[in-house]
Design a protein around this motif. Sequence first.
Motif, PDB file in Angstrom:
ATOM      1  N   ASP A 113      -4.185   8.946  -0.184  1.00 30.77           N
ATOM      2  CA  ASP A 113      -4.291  10.387  -0.431  1.00 30.77           C
ATOM      3  C   ASP A 113      -2.891  10.984  -0.483  1.00 30.77           C
ATOM      4  OD1 ASP A 113      -3.553  11.912   2.182  1.00 30.77           O
ATOM      5  OD2 ASP A 113      -4.908  10.303   2.858  1.00 30.77           O
ATOM      6  N   PRO A 114      -2.739  12.120  -1.147  1.00 29.93           N
ATOM      7  CA  PRO A 114      -1.411  12.714  -1.364  1.00 29.93           C
ATOM      8  C   PRO A 114      -0.643  13.024  -0.095  1.00 29.93           C
ATOM      9  CG  PRO A 114      -3.031  13.740  -2.799  1.00 29.93           C
ATOM     10  CD  PRO A 114      -3.788  12.877  -1.842  1.00 29.93           C
ATOM     11  N   GLU A 115      -1.349  13.327   0.986  1.00 27.61           N
ATOM     12  CA  GLU A 115      -0.672  13.659   2.228  1.00 27.61           C
ATOM     13  C   GLU A 115      -0.016  12.427   2.852  1.00 27.61           C
ATOM     14  OE1 GLU A 115      -0.174  16.658   3.469  1.00 27.61           O
ATOM     15  OE2 GLU A 115      -1.240  17.522   1.747  1.00 27.61           O
ATOM     16  N   ALA A 116      -0.661  11.283   2.690  1.00 28.36           N
ATOM     17  CA  ALA A 116      -0.158  10.066   3.318  1.00 28.36           C
ATOM     18  C   ALA A 116       0.886   9.346   2.468  1.00 28.36           C
ATOM     19  CB  ALA A 116      -1.325   9.123   3.607  1.00 28.36           C
ATOM     20  N   CYS A 117       0.761   9.454   1.150  1.00 31.38           N
ATOM     21  CA  CYS A 117       1.669   8.715   0.262  1.00 31.38           C
ATOM     22  C   CYS A 117       2.824   9.624  -0.151  1.00 31.38           C
ATOM     23  CB  CYS A 117       0.934   8.203  -0.969  1.00 31.38           C
ATOM     24  SG  CYS A 117       1.864   6.943  -1.864  1.00 31.38           S
ATOM     25  N   ALA A 118       3.945   9.483   0.508  1.00 32.64           N
ATOM     26  CA  ALA A 118       5.120  10.324   0.259  1.00 32.64           C
ATOM     27  C   ALA A 118       6.060   9.648  -0.732  1.00 32.64           C
ATOM     28  CB  ALA A 118       5.854  10.576   1.581  1.00 32.64           C
ATOM     29  N   PRO A 119       6.992  10.420  -1.304  1.00 31.46           N
ATOM     30  CA  PRO A 119       7.990   9.813  -2.196  1.00 31.46           C
ATOM     31  C   PRO A 119       8.810   8.767  -1.449  1.00 31.46           C
ATOM     32  CG  PRO A 119       8.043  12.218  -2.344  1.00 31.46           C
ATOM     33  CD  PRO A 119       7.167  11.881  -1.190  1.00 31.46           C
ATOM     34  N   SER A 120       9.178   7.716  -2.147  1.00 33.45           N
ATOM     35  CA  SER A 120      10.024   6.672  -1.566  1.00 33.45           C
ATOM     36  C   SER A 120      11.456   6.859  -2.069  1.00 33.45           C
ATOM     37  CB  SER A 120       9.519   5.293  -1.980  1.00 33.45           C
ATOM     38  OG  SER A 120       9.712   5.098  -3.386  1.00 33.45           O
ATOM     39  N   ASN A 121      12.362   6.118  -1.493  1.00 34.51           N
ATOM     40  CA  ASN A 121      13.746   6.173  -1.987  1.00 34.51           C
ATOM     41  C   ASN A 121      13.825   5.747  -3.445  1.00 34.51           C
ATOM     42  OD1 ASN A 121      14.774   7.051   0.466  1.00 34.51           O
ATOM     43  ND2 ASN A 121      15.138   4.967   1.232  1.00 34.51           N
ATOM     44  N   TYR A 122      12.950   4.830  -3.839  1.00 30.49           N
ATOM     45  CA  TYR A 122      12.948   4.385  -5.235  1.00 30.49           C
ATOM     46  C   TYR A 122      12.427   5.477  -6.173  1.00 30.49           C
ATOM     47  CZ  TYR A 122      13.783  -0.330  -3.421  1.00 30.49           C
ATOM     48  OH  TYR A 122      14.322  -1.437  -2.804  1.00 30.49           O
ATOM     49  N   SER A 123      11.335   6.125  -5.784  1.00 26.89           N
ATOM     50  CA  SER A 123      10.799   7.173  -6.653  1.00 26.89           C
ATOM     51  C   SER A 123      11.762   8.357  -6.745  1.00 26.89           C
ATOM     52  CB  SER A 123       9.424   7.637  -6.147  1.00 26.89           C
ATOM     53  OG  SER A 123       9.519   8.351  -4.926  1.00 26.89           O
TER      54      SER A 123
ATOM     55  N   ASP B  69       0.825  -1.209   0.000  1.00 26.74           N
ATOM     56  CA  ASP B  69       0.000   0.000   0.000  1.00 26.74           C
ATOM     57  C   ASP B  69       0.859   1.259   0.000  1.00 26.74           C
ATOM     58  OD1 ASP B  69      -2.150  -1.666   0.037  1.00 26.74           O
ATOM     59  OD2 ASP B  69      -2.765  -1.221   2.104  1.00 26.74           O
ATOM     60  N   ALA B  70       1.944   1.240   0.736  1.00 28.89           N
ATOM     61  CA  ALA B  70       2.801   2.429   0.846  1.00 28.89           C
ATOM     62  C   ALA B  70       3.421   2.792  -0.504  1.00 28.89           C
ATOM     63  CB  ALA B  70       3.898   2.189   1.879  1.00 28.89           C
ATOM     64  N   TYR B  71       3.872   1.795  -1.256  1.00 22.11           N
ATOM     65  CA  TYR B  71       4.476   2.066  -2.559  1.00 22.11           C
ATOM     66  C   TYR B  71       3.426   2.343  -3.641  1.00 22.11           C
ATOM     67  CZ  TYR B  71       9.143   0.580  -0.990  1.00 22.11           C
ATOM     68  OH  TYR B  71      10.351   0.486  -0.347  1.00 22.11           O
ATOM     69  N   CYS B  72       2.241   1.744  -3.484  1.00 21.18           N
ATOM     70  CA  CYS B  72       1.202   1.869  -4.517  1.00 21.18           C
ATOM     71  C   CYS B  72       0.178   2.965  -4.219  1.00 21.18           C
ATOM     72  CB  CYS B  72       0.471   0.533  -4.681  1.00 21.18           C
ATOM     73  SG  CYS B  72       1.532  -0.812  -5.258  1.00 21.18           S
ATOM     74  N   CYS B  73       0.344   3.670  -3.100  1.00 24.69           N
ATOM     75  CA  CYS B  73      -0.556   4.776  -2.726  1.00 24.69           C
ATOM     76  C   CYS B  73      -2.014   4.307  -2.669  1.00 24.69           C
ATOM     77  CB  CYS B  73      -0.403   5.952  -3.696  1.00 24.69           C
ATOM     78  SG  CYS B  73       1.239   6.717  -3.645  1.00 24.69           S
ATOM     79  N   ARG B  74      -2.270   3.285  -1.900  1.00 24.88           N
ATOM     80  CA  ARG B  74      -3.625   2.769  -1.737  1.00 24.88           C
ATOM     81  C   ARG B  74      -3.860   2.453  -0.256  1.00 24.88           C
ATOM     82  NH1 ARG B  74      -1.632  -2.615  -4.748  1.00 24.88           N
ATOM     83  NH2 ARG B  74      -0.918  -3.751  -2.894  1.00 24.88           N
ATOM     84  N   GLY B  75      -5.100   2.094   0.053  1.00 24.16           N
ATOM     85  CA  GLY B  75      -5.440   1.802   1.444  1.00 24.16           C
ATOM     86  C   GLY B  75      -5.237   3.025   2.327  1.00 24.16           C
ATOM     87  N   ALA B  76      -4.489   2.873   3.401  1.00 28.08           N
ATOM     88  CA  ALA B  76      -4.216   3.986   4.318  1.00 28.08           C
ATOM     89  C   ALA B  76      -3.361   5.067   3.671  1.00 28.08           C
ATOM     90  CB  ALA B  76      -3.532   3.460   5.570  1.00 28.08           C
ATOM     91  N   TYR B  77      -2.798   4.762   2.489  1.00 27.63           N
ATOM     92  CA  TYR B  77      -1.915   5.724   1.802  1.00 27.63           C
ATOM     93  C   TYR B  77      -2.567   6.262   0.523  1.00 27.63           C
ATOM     94  CZ  TYR B  77       1.586   3.563   4.837  1.00 27.63           C
ATOM     95  OH  TYR B  77       2.286   3.099   5.919  1.00 27.63           O
TER      96      TYR B  77
END
Length: 304
Positions: free
Chosen positions: A210-220, A200-208
């Motif tokens: 919305d834009p506020e919750a889903c932040a850039p990752s080291n990969y992105s 979910d964290a990498y795919c921006c779904r579930g608890a992530y």
Amino acid sequence: MAFHFMYTLSCRGHMAQNPSLLLLALFFIFFTITSGQNASSTKTFTLLNNCKETIWPGIITKGNDSDGKGFPLKPGQTNLHYAPIGWSGRIWARTGCNFDKNGTGTCQTGSCGAYLNCSGPSSPPNTIAEFTLGDNDFFDISLVNGFNLPVVISPLNSKGNCSIAGCDGDLRQNCPPELSVRSDGKVIACRSACDVFNTDAYCCRGAYSDPEACAPSNYSRIFKQVCPASSSYAFDRDATSIITCSASDYVVAFCASRNQTFCSYHDNEVQCNTSANDSKALLPHGWWILMVTLPLAFILQTKI
């Protein structure tokens, strides 16, 4: 065209008595033709293969994925695609393809069905040029589904705060091993973290979701470093991600970087991007009319 010039020549006696009338008539011809040329309701995409090998671009329209286009594009070749105002769709490159004489085959990356003409959306990982056309156009280079080639979108004959979207380098050269797609020991594509880990964290779904919750990752961030003007993950929405401007022409260049100069020639016009934020016409619409009418004006004036 023939009518305008025949009229000008047949009225030479009257024009000679009034040079201002002659120049006014020539200006009217030039203005009429160039106005007609600029009144087009379609926009032109010049697809350029800057790679060292053949690619197979795919084009699909939003909402009509099953009826796409596809064609081979050899190194150095270009292909023109025309789209009306209101069109929304995707353009990308397939690589490592092998199609038979009936157009049936497979590709290593970017596959969109079993045929040369795309019958569905592209399969990740692949770099995608996305467009929505209107009075103001929206476009971006999306790496949300991964990366297979560096791609650049360069607007030409544009108005507004236009800039060049895309990459400054080739992500395949420094793709993390866990994201790499290899063939014969060579990295041919770089998968997204969402595609590889499916969290979910990498795919921006579930608890992530919305834009506020889903932040850039080291990969992105690695993706963004190589392609600064791109969408590197689902909620990458900074000022460099999606570009808004109005242009009549776009160059979509594969295996390209933003600091390169690209030109497009059609409708009696050559246009080149001159910087990351500018483009200009080297030969404006109707230049060939000027080349004819100005010498004609000089000849007629000298016989007054």
